[in-house]
Enzyme design. Structure first.
Site, PDB file in Angstrom:
ATOM      1  N   TYR A  69       0.839  -1.214   0.000  1.00  0.00           N
ATOM      2  CA  TYR A  69       0.000   0.000   0.000  1.00  0.00           C
ATOM      3  C   TYR A  69       0.875   1.266   0.000  1.00  0.00           C
ATOM      4  CZ  TYR A  69      -3.776   3.129   1.618  1.00  0.00           C
ATOM      5  OH  TYR A  69      -4.689   4.138   1.741  1.00  0.00           O
ATOM      6  N   LYS A 127       0.959   4.188  -2.899  1.00  0.00           N
ATOM      7  CA  LYS A 127       0.589   5.581  -2.637  1.00  0.00           C
ATOM      8  C   LYS A 127       1.776   6.528  -2.835  1.00  0.00           C
ATOM      9  CE  LYS A 127      -3.779   4.937  -1.614  1.00  0.00           C
ATOM     10  NZ  LYS A 127      -4.853   5.474  -2.464  1.00  0.00           N
TER      11      LYS A 127
HETATM   12  P1  NAI Z   1     -13.536   2.082   0.995  1.00  0.00           P
HETATM   13  O1  NAI Z   1     -13.065   0.678   0.905  1.00  0.00           O
HETATM   14  O2  NAI Z   1     -14.613   2.442   1.951  1.00  0.00           O
HETATM   15  O3  NAI Z   1     -13.969   2.613  -0.460  1.00  0.00           O
HETATM   16  C1  NAI Z   1     -13.205   2.369  -1.588  1.00  0.00           C
HETATM   17  C2  NAI Z   1     -14.140   2.256  -2.771  1.00  0.00           C
HETATM   18  O4  NAI Z   1     -13.347   1.917  -3.922  1.00  0.00           O
HETATM   19  C3  NAI Z   1     -15.172   1.137  -2.595  1.00  0.00           C
HETATM   20  O5  NAI Z   1     -16.453   1.590  -2.964  1.00  0.00           O
HETATM   21  C4  NAI Z   1     -14.655   0.048  -3.499  1.00  0.00           C
HETATM   22  O6  NAI Z   1     -15.662  -0.817  -3.999  1.00  0.00           O
HETATM   23  C5  NAI Z   1     -13.989   0.852  -4.605  1.00  0.00           C
HETATM   24  N1  NAI Z   1     -13.041   0.045  -5.357  1.00  0.00           N
HETATM   25  C6  NAI Z   1     -12.139  -0.841  -4.876  1.00  0.00           C
HETATM   26  N2  NAI Z   1     -11.480  -1.428  -5.866  1.00  0.00           N
HETATM   27  C7  NAI Z   1     -11.954  -0.911  -7.030  1.00  0.00           C
HETATM   28  C8  NAI Z   1     -11.687  -1.139  -8.399  1.00  0.00           C
HETATM   29  N3  NAI Z   1     -10.778  -2.034  -8.792  1.00  0.00           N
HETATM   30  N4  NAI Z   1     -12.380  -0.438  -9.324  1.00  0.00           N
HETATM   31  C9  NAI Z   1     -13.324   0.467  -8.943  1.00  0.00           C
HETATM   32  N5  NAI Z   1     -13.637   0.712  -7.656  1.00  0.00           N
HETATM   33  C10 NAI Z   1     -12.956   0.018  -6.713  1.00  0.00           C
HETATM   34  O7  NAI Z   1     -12.212   2.930   1.263  1.00  0.00           O
HETATM   35  P2  NAI Z   1     -12.029   4.462   1.677  1.00  0.00           P
HETATM   36  O8  NAI Z   1     -11.525   4.466   3.047  1.00  0.00           O
HETATM   37  O9  NAI Z   1     -13.215   5.256   1.330  1.00  0.00           O
HETATM   38  O10 NAI Z   1     -10.786   4.840   0.723  1.00  0.00           O
HETATM   39  C11 NAI Z   1     -10.893   5.676  -0.402  1.00  0.00           C
HETATM   40  C12 NAI Z   1      -9.487   6.121  -0.797  1.00  0.00           C
HETATM   41  O11 NAI Z   1      -8.891   6.835   0.277  1.00  0.00           O
HETATM   42  C13 NAI Z   1      -8.541   4.963  -1.123  1.00  0.00           C
HETATM   43  O12 NAI Z   1      -7.715   5.317  -2.216  1.00  0.00           O
HETATM   44  C14 NAI Z   1      -7.726   4.839   0.147  1.00  0.00           C
HETATM   45  O13 NAI Z   1      -6.465   4.253  -0.095  1.00  0.00           O
HETATM   46  C15 NAI Z   1      -7.621   6.288   0.559  1.00  0.00           C
HETATM   47  N6  NAI Z   1      -7.300   6.488   1.962  1.00  0.00           N
HETATM   48  C16 NAI Z   1      -8.139   6.019   2.950  1.00  0.00           C
HETATM   49  C17 NAI Z   1      -7.800   6.216   4.271  1.00  0.00           C
HETATM   50  C18 NAI Z   1      -8.672   5.733   5.394  1.00  0.00           C
HETATM   51  O14 NAI Z   1      -8.241   5.869   6.551  1.00  0.00           O
HETATM   52  N7  NAI Z   1      -9.862   5.211   5.149  1.00  0.00           N
HETATM   53  C19 NAI Z   1      -6.563   6.911   4.644  1.00  0.00           C
HETATM   54  C20 NAI Z   1      -5.771   7.358   3.535  1.00  0.00           C
HETATM   55  C21 NAI Z   1      -6.144   7.146   2.246  1.00  0.00           C
END
Ligand code: NAI
Length: 249
Positions: free
Chosen positions: A156, A160
């Site tokens: 990861y 990033k």
């Molecule tokens: P989440 O898991 O709740 O949402 C991610 C969304 O992306 C989901 O709806 C999922 O179905 C979709 N997704 C996954 N693989 C996919 C693919 N191959 N094609 C299309 N859609 C896909 O995660 P969250 O927490 O909302 O994360 C969103 C972004 O923020 C990510 O890039 C994550 O790395 C980043 N992030 C999150 C943090 C956290 O603490 N939650 C911290 C730092 C960054």
């Protein structure tokens, strides 16, 4: 204040979590939004809710961001249906955590495919359209883990960190064509991704956060909305940490 009136935005991974909050924030400021996700039913439902709540055009599409052909087809379809693409938010992302010695090749690969390659496919396809338009704003959702690393997340962190490097290169390449590209690096955010953390790990993370709480998805969405609109017109190639003060300087 509808500072995104008349703009068309793509948000990847928009079915839930941070992506959904970003789509809502952009819609609340007047943007039409095309959201895509692998969660087919959820993304359609989320788009329907955006339309009914904010009265904007919102459409949901089933797209796997790690599939170059699907991304190309989706971007052409959105450009055709909406007429232009002004904002791109590369938010879709996954984790497959494990310690270095236990990390499987396929878990390392998959995280690069979704987080890094997905971002690259979208920047290339949408960047081309924006360059022709001579305007546009791309926002890549990175993570502070891409800046400072984290045990159990070599895959990861690498993805990033690479997204941040890609962001700066796209910014340099497309600046002369009127296209900006920035990254937002969240800290720890209350979503399904962090709901998996056990209580002791959560408490350890909490001690690192000067502002004393995890972020809400809306905290990230507001920063993305700023970068999407013309208030940030002189900002490109930057990484904005939205982390309650974990990383400073
Ligand atoms: P989440 O898991 O709740 O949402 C991610 C969304 O992306 C989901 O709806 C999922 O179905 C979709 N997704 C996954 N693989 C996919 C693919 N191959 N094609 C299309 N859609 C896909 O995660 P969250 O927490 O909302 O994360 C969103 C972004 O923020 C990510 O890039 C994550 O790395 C980043 N992030 C999150 C943090 C956290 O603490 N939650 C911290 C730092 C960054």
């Amino acid at each position: 204040m509808a500072h995104l009136n008349g703009k068309n935005a793509i948000v990847t991974g928009g079915a839930r979590g941070i992506g959904r909050a970003i789509a809502a924030e952009l819609a609340a400021h007047g943007a039409s939004v095309a959201i895509c996700d692998v969660l087919e039913d959820e993304v359609a439902a989320a788009a329907g809710e955006l339309t009914s709540e904010y009265g904007v055009t919102a459409k949901g599409y089933a797209v796997d961001v790690s599939d170059s052909a699907q991304v190309g087809d989706f971007v052409s379809a959105v450009n055709g249906e909406f007429g232009s693409i002004n904002v791109l938010v590369n938010n879709a992302g996954i984790t497959r955590d494990n310690l270095l010695f236990r990390m499987k090749d396929e878990d390392f690969d998959l995280v690069q495919k979704v987080n890094l390659y997905g971002t690259f496919y979208f920047c290339r396809a949408v960047g081309r359209i924006m360059a022709k338009q001579r305007s546009g704003s791309i926002i890549n959702v990175a993570s502070i883990i891409g800046l400072i690393g984290n045990p159990g997340q070599v895959n990861y962190a690498a993805s990033k960190g690479a997204v941040i490097a890609l962001t700066k290169s796209v910014a340099k390449e497309l600046a002369a064509r009127g296209v900006r590209c920035n990254a937002v690096a969240p800290g720890f955010v209350e979503t399904a991704m962090t709901a998996e953390l056990d209580e002791t790990v959560r408490e350890q993370y909490m001690k690192l956060i000067p502002l004393g709480r995890f972020a809400e998805p809306e905290d990230i969405a507001k920063t993305v909305s700023f970068l999407a609109g013309d208030d940030s017109v002189y900002i490109t190639g930057q990484v904005l940490t939205v982390d309650g003060g974990i990383v400073m300087g």
